[in-house]
Design an enzyme around this catalytic site. Structure first.
Site, PDB file in Angstrom:
ATOM      1  N   ASP A  49      98.474  39.215 -38.694  1.00  0.00           N
ATOM      2  CA  ASP A  49      98.145  38.045 -37.871  1.00  0.00           C
ATOM      3  C   ASP A  49      98.420  38.305 -36.387  1.00  0.00           C
ATOM      4  OD1 ASP A  49      97.150  35.571 -37.303  1.00  0.00           O
ATOM      5  OD2 ASP A  49      98.947  34.465 -37.896  1.00  0.00           O
ATOM      6  N   HIS A 107      95.218  34.129 -35.785  1.00  0.00           N
ATOM      7  CA  HIS A 107      94.693  32.814 -36.169  1.00  0.00           C
ATOM      8  C   HIS A 107      94.505  31.897 -34.969  1.00  0.00           C
ATOM      9  CE1 HIS A 107      99.047  31.487 -36.352  1.00  0.00           C
ATOM     10  NE2 HIS A 107      98.510  30.379 -35.875  1.00  0.00           N
ATOM     11  N   SER A 114     102.408  29.219 -31.904  1.00  0.00           N
ATOM     12  CA  SER A 114     101.880  30.434 -32.526  1.00  0.00           C
ATOM     13  C   SER A 114     101.447  31.448 -31.476  1.00  0.00           C
ATOM     14  CB  SER A 114     100.687  30.089 -33.424  1.00  0.00           C
ATOM     15  OG  SER A 114     101.093  29.347 -34.541  1.00  0.00           O
TER      16      SER A 114
END
Length: 488
Positions: free
Chosen positions: A148, A118, A221
């Protein structure tokens, strides 16, 4: 003649004092060692591995205004203001650039970089910034939206500092961990905490998250989660937060999942997961009791389409207890294990069938895209009247008729009992049965009429069972349900 009591000599008392003192010293040393188990500082670890942690900046071309328009009531005094504001931000619809930030880490001297999918999804340009300020353009090697994870590649004239994956399965709840990354665009940052829990699942079929209270925020992230040996045991991916900031509940995808994905992306540019070819559901206590299964564990087979499992002889109603030498606790565990097994590998699968265990050999195929789940209907269809119906286990049941088969769009030759109505206060309703469902089997035997079901119920009662196993189909999708033979 009585013997006189002897008193300890001075030398004996001295020895006792010495041993007491030695014991006290040993206890003090033990406490000191225990205190040293908690690190005084994470500075050495940060200094050593920070050069391999990177900031990732992406640039994306967007057209026109993005995001939802403010909702303003017609005639509101703010209507003109918001219209002017929208026109100003919408521009003339020409493309413009949008950027985003994230984190990542280098896993090889030749420039492979791991991050979250992402972080780089839909990006036109990706720039990797290193701890020393150097920047390199990155290309996408491959992505896996399911976990992911994304793998990038940068080209450098010099070998790059890198970190290695550790074994996430050895991480224990309470172990110290360190998160590194680029939170909120502030640049390189370190936070520390412990492993709060393992094997967390959020949404994906292959989820295996480490939960940690180390501070993780937006921008973290894709960054690494280190153990105290400096090994990456997780990739920081998500947080649970009511306000968008860290509240001490962060999730890192376990390194044993990530490393397998990365190896496939390096070799193929895509993931190639093992595929067993079954539809499964968890085993409940009622189902285990109905099958004489020792414990409510394993994965119940609800359907076996054309594929490796059918070729190996696996049948609906089997319960998979073991896969490739590993005990299967539930469906999530089986999905992870199969997905991480090489395509084409021949594995032993132990199933529970008719009260006995049987070992079958299955050669795995490559996993197909999962079919979308059919949502459960809360209110069943209005069914035509039928002369033969009966109330059993909180349900009104009738055999399949041509009219019912047509209305429910059943396959040709479908047999079983149609659920015409369900008492909202019954266990059947609680377990999700609704009008329009088709009960195809009871006690793992085919049903053709109500008498068949009554016979199965009687057999279960005679065998001392409290529950009976039903195979229920809805819109063609099968699942097993354990219901008590006597409604309490």
């Amino acid at each position: 003649m009585q013997k006189a009591l002897s008193l300890p000599s001075q030398s004996t008392q001295a020895y006792r004092l010495i041993w007491t003192a030695l014991l006290a010293v040993v206890l003090m040393l033990a406490q000191a060692v225990q205190a040293l188990a908690r690190p005084e500082s994470f500075a050495d670890l940060a200094d050593r591995f920070s050069p391999a942690v990177v900031n990732i900046t992406t640039s994306t071309t967007v057209t026109g205004r993005t995001g939802p328009a403010p909702i303003v009531p017609e005639g509101s005094p703010f209507e003109d203001f918001f219209r002017e504001f929208q026109d100003r931000n919408r521009g003339d619809g020409r493309p413009r650039r949008s950027s985003a930030l994230g984190s990542g880490f280098v896993i090889s001297a030749d420039g492979f970089v791991v991050t979250n999918n992402h972080v780089i999804e839909a990006a036109d340009e990706i720039t990797v910034e290193f701890f020393n300020g150097d920047e390199l353009a990155a290309e996408v090697v491959g992505t896996d939206p399911t976990t992911d994870i994304a793998l990038l590649k940068v080209t450098s004239e010099e070998p790059l500092p890198f970190v290695s994956f550790g074994d996430s399965d050895t991480a224990r709840v309470g172990d110290w961990v360190v998160a590194m990354g680029n939170p909120l665009g502030q640049g390189f940052s370190v936070s520390a905490g412990i492993v709060s829990q393992r094997n967390r699942a959020l949404q994906g079929a292959y989820d295996d998250y480490i939960q940690t209270d180390a501070a993780i925020n937006r921008g973290n992230s894709g960054g690494p989660l280190f153990n105290m040996d400096g090994e990456v045991i997780g990739v920081n991916t998500a947080i649970l937060s009511p306000n968008g900031g860290s509240i001490g509940i962060g999730f890192s995808m376990a390194s044993n999942v990530v490393s397998s994905v990365v190896e496939q992306l390096q070799e193929f540019g895509e993931t190639r997961r093992g595929w067993l070819g079954v539809r499964i559901q968890d085993v409940t206590d009622d189902m285990a009791e109905a099958m004489d299964l020792a414990a409510a564990s394993g994965a119940m087979i609800t359907d076996v389409p054309e594929g490796p499992a059918r070729e190996a002889g696996i049948q609906p109603g089997d319960v998979i207890l073991s896969f490739d030498g590993y005990e299967v606790e539930d469906t999530q565990g089986l999905v992870r294990r199969v997905g991480n097994t090489s395509v084409g590998k021949s594995v032993d699968v132990v199933v529970f069938r008719d009260g006995e265990e049987e070992t079958l050999s299955v050669t795995l195929g490559r996993r197909e895209e999962a079919e979308g789940a059919v949502p459960a209907s809360q209110d069943g269809p209005d069914l035509p009247d039928t002369p033969t119906e009966k109330e059993l286990m909180g349900m009104t049941l009738s055999p399949v008729t041509p009219e019912l088969a047509e209305q429910l769009e059943l396959t040709a030759g479908a047999e079983g009992l149609v659920v015409r109505d369900v008492d909202p206060m019954s266990v059947a309703y609680e377990k999700g049965l609704r009008a329009g469902d088709l009960i195809a089997e009871a006690g793992q035997q085919q049903l053709t009429n109500i008498a068949d079901l009554e016979t199965r119920i009687t057999e279960a009662e005679d065998a001392g069972r409290k529950s009976i196993l039903l195979l229920v189909r809805r819109a063609g999708e099968p699942r097993f349900v354990g219901l008590p033979v006597v409604e309490e």
